[in-house]
Design a protein around this motif. Structure first.
Motif, PDB file in Angstrom:
ATOM      1  N   LEU A 197       2.228  -6.946  -0.178  1.00 34.03           N
ATOM      2  CA  LEU A 197       3.339  -5.703   0.209  1.00 34.03           C
ATOM      3  C   LEU A 197       2.977  -5.748   1.904  1.00 34.03           C
ATOM      4  CD1 LEU A 197       3.024  -2.946  -2.494  1.00 34.03           C
ATOM      5  CD2 LEU A 197       5.022  -4.623  -2.058  1.00 34.03           C
ATOM      6  N   THR A 198       4.289  -5.278   2.525  1.00 36.27           N
ATOM      7  CA  THR A 198       4.081  -5.381   3.805  1.00 36.27           C
ATOM      8  C   THR A 198       5.394  -4.005   4.381  1.00 36.27           C
ATOM      9  OG1 THR A 198       5.963  -6.932   4.437  1.00 36.27           O
ATOM     10  CG2 THR A 198       3.891  -7.945   4.544  1.00 36.27           C
ATOM     11  N   TRP A 199       4.876  -3.665   5.534  1.00 33.89           N
ATOM     12  CA  TRP A 199       5.912  -2.653   5.783  1.00 33.89           C
ATOM     13  C   TRP A 199       6.972  -3.189   6.451  1.00 33.89           C
ATOM     14  CZ3 TRP A 199       4.965   2.273   5.060  1.00 33.89           C
ATOM     15  CH2 TRP A 199       3.503   2.777   5.051  1.00 33.89           C
ATOM     16  N   PRO A 200       8.152  -2.600   6.751  1.00 28.19           N
ATOM     17  CA  PRO A 200       9.381  -3.147   7.102  1.00 28.19           C
ATOM     18  C   PRO A 200       9.230  -4.047   8.360  1.00 28.19           C
ATOM     19  CG  PRO A 200       9.985  -1.102   6.136  1.00 28.19           C
ATOM     20  CD  PRO A 200       8.544  -1.142   6.307  1.00 28.19           C
ATOM     21  N   ASP A 201       8.380  -3.695   9.142  1.00 27.20           N
ATOM     22  CA  ASP A 201       8.257  -4.420  10.432  1.00 27.20           C
ATOM     23  C   ASP A 201       7.333  -5.600  10.456  1.00 27.20           C
ATOM     24  OD1 ASP A 201       5.619  -3.502  10.307  1.00 27.20           O
ATOM     25  OD2 ASP A 201       5.684  -2.243  12.138  1.00 27.20           O
ATOM     26  N   GLY A 202       7.143  -6.110   9.054  1.00 27.32           N
ATOM     27  CA  GLY A 202       6.194  -7.051   8.741  1.00 27.32           C
ATOM     28  C   GLY A 202       4.658  -6.937   8.611  1.00 27.32           C
ATOM     29  N   CYS A 203       4.141  -5.590   9.360  1.00 28.86           N
ATOM     30  CA  CYS A 203       2.741  -5.511   9.089  1.00 28.86           C
ATOM     31  C   CYS A 203       2.342  -5.195   7.846  1.00 28.86           C
ATOM     32  CB  CYS A 203       2.322  -4.196   9.939  1.00 28.86           C
ATOM     33  SG  CYS A 203       2.746  -4.305  11.591  1.00 28.86           S
TER      34      CYS A 203
ATOM     35  N   TYR B  19       0.610  -3.726   4.404  1.00 28.34           N
ATOM     36  CA  TYR B  19       0.411  -2.498   4.149  1.00 28.34           C
ATOM     37  C   TYR B  19      -0.964  -2.419   3.475  1.00 28.34           C
ATOM     38  CZ  TYR B  19       0.668   1.409   0.831  1.00 28.34           C
ATOM     39  OH  TYR B  19       0.333   2.566   0.175  1.00 28.34           O
ATOM     40  N   LEU B  20      -1.997  -1.564   4.078  1.00 32.16           N
ATOM     41  CA  LEU B  20      -3.312  -1.440   3.528  1.00 32.16           C
ATOM     42  C   LEU B  20      -3.407  -0.479   2.630  1.00 32.16           C
ATOM     43  CD1 LEU B  20      -4.894  -2.258   7.008  1.00 32.16           C
ATOM     44  CD2 LEU B  20      -4.518  -3.657   5.069  1.00 32.16           C
TER      45      LEU B  20
ATOM     46  N   ALA C 272      -9.168   6.030   1.943  1.00 31.63           N
ATOM     47  CA  ALA C 272      -9.104   5.430   3.177  1.00 31.63           C
ATOM     48  C   ALA C 272      -8.928   4.002   3.175  1.00 31.63           C
ATOM     49  CB  ALA C 272     -10.690   5.470   3.570  1.00 31.63           C
ATOM     50  N   VAL C 273      -8.472   3.273   4.195  1.00 33.94           N
ATOM     51  CA  VAL C 273      -7.984   2.073   4.370  1.00 33.94           C
ATOM     52  C   VAL C 273      -8.868   1.341   5.163  1.00 33.94           C
ATOM     53  CG1 VAL C 273      -5.331   2.461   3.730  1.00 33.94           C
ATOM     54  CG2 VAL C 273      -6.203   2.567   6.090  1.00 33.94           C
ATOM     55  N   ALA C 274      -8.961   0.095   5.134  1.00 34.81           N
ATOM     56  CA  ALA C 274      -9.803  -0.886   6.021  1.00 34.81           C
ATOM     57  C   ALA C 274      -9.192  -1.041   7.108  1.00 34.81           C
ATOM     58  CB  ALA C 274     -10.032  -1.995   5.310  1.00 34.81           C
TER      59      ALA C 274
END
Length: 170
Positions: free
Chosen positions: A129-135, A137-138, A165-167
């Protein structure tokens, strides 16, 4: 509810994380503990419900147990976390935590969406999974539901997340 330990591999700690219903089956998803296998227990729906509402009814036995290899991130395997049944396929979520402990949370490394054809389980496919901007998702996705059908071949999903908490990005 699983009445016989022989239905899953030896030394497997039972850790059911999700369920989905098909027309005649209940699908229970095993989240691996410490590198164990990811499993799907296919249960007879009517018998399982009868037992849940009346424990004097016979305990259900899985009709099938399917084993899966899930994607990994940084050496940590994803764990099944959510599911919904749609048109003969199981839509699933799987998340990766930097831990080998079933209870202690680890840093979140990301999540995946997958499609499993219950008739051909080896054909499971997963996408990170990624965000709409391509980053990337953590976060941790723990559930999903079909919100609406946009076209005959396109659906809109709702994803349930757990804000652990995310890395850091590396």
């Amino acid at each position: 509810m699983l009445s016989c330990e022989s239905n899953y591999p030896p030394n497997t700690t039972l850790n059911l994380e999700a369920a989905a219903t098909a027309p005649t089956e209940l699908v229970l998803l095993q989240r691996p503990v410490g590198g164990g296998p990811a499993l799907l227990f296919i249960m007879p729906f009517t018998i399982t419900l009868a037992h849940l509402f009346n424990t004097h009814e016979p305990a259900p036995i899985p009709t099938r147990v399917l084993t899966f290899t899930l994607p990994t991130i940084a050496g940590y395997a994803a764990g099944l976390s959510g599911a919904t049944y749609l048109n003969g396929q199981l839509l699933v979520t799987a998340s990766v935590e930097a831990t080998h402990d079933a209870v202690a949370d680890g840093a979140m490394l990301g999540s995946f969406m997958g499609i499993i054809n219950l008739s051909v389980p080896s054909s499971a496919t997963f996408a990170r999974l990624t965000w709409p901007d391509g980053c990337i998702y953590l976060g941790k996705v723990e559930g999903l539901a079909v919100r609406k059908h946009l076209t005959p071949t396109c659906i809109e999903l709702l994803l349930v997340t757990d804000d652990q908490a995310v890395a850091p990005l590396w």
